[in-house]
Design a protein around this motif. Sequence first.
Motif, short mmCIF file in Angstrom:
data_model
loop_
_atom_site.label_atom_id
_atom_site.label_comp_id
_atom_site.label_asym_id
_atom_site.label_seq_id
_atom_site.Cartn_x
_atom_site.Cartn_y
_atom_site.Cartn_z
N UNK A 1 0.81 -0.82 -0.04
CA UNK A 1 -0.14 0.03 0.06
C UNK A 1 0.90 1.23 0.11
N UNK A 2 0.64 1.83 -0.94
CA UNK A 2 1.22 3.16 -1.14
C UNK A 2 1.79 4.63 0.65
N UNK A 3 2.53 4.75 0.49
CA UNK A 3 2.48 5.81 1.64
C UNK A 3 1.45 6.50 1.92
N UNK A 4 1.40 7.13 0.70
CA UNK A 4 0.10 8.11 0.77
C UNK A 4 -1.14 8.14 1.35
N UNK A 5 -1.39 6.54 0.77
CA UNK A 5 -3.34 6.08 0.95
C UNK A 5 -2.46 5.59 2.89
N UNK A 6 -1.03 4.72 3.31
CA UNK A 6 -1.25 4.76 4.45
C UNK A 6 -1.65 6.22 5.57
N UNK A 7 -0.78 7.32 4.93
CA UNK A 7 -1.29 8.29 5.54
C UNK A 7 -2.97 8.71 5.48
N UNK A 8 -3.41 8.73 4.86
CA UNK A 8 -4.95 8.90 4.40
C UNK A 8 -6.06 7.67 5.09
N UNK A 9 -5.14 6.66 5.54
CA UNK A 9 -5.86 5.70 6.25
C UNK A 9 -5.80 6.94 7.44
#
Length: 129
Positions: free
Chosen positions: A12-20
Amino acid sequence: MKIGELSRRTGVATRLLRYYEQQDLLHPDRLPNGYRDYPESSVQRVQQIRDLLQAGLSTDVIREIVPCFLGAGAELRPMVDPELAANLARELGEIERRIETLTRNRDAIRDYLAVASQTVPGHRKTPAA
């Protein structure tokens, strides 16, 4: 673990992890230098979130229910909670209504294509592939 390692381990992209994290689905600690520090359990949590998103649940619903599940993927098991069960029943009903609507639409389009692709006297139509 740092966000880059979590990204590598989950795909999972880091950007998506930040979104989570913004959606209150992940809860990393912060190191003195400001870096995110994810516990080992975050790998499984990200898998749960991905599975539930693929099932069509919103992040609002996932925020409510993900703490009530153990495991991920084929090993995902719910913990018993009557309120959670009621919320999931509502979500399931909504998903089933969407499936019924999509099925009706698909069938109507299929019927139209069957009629439209028939040969009309004096004209020759070739069916779409």
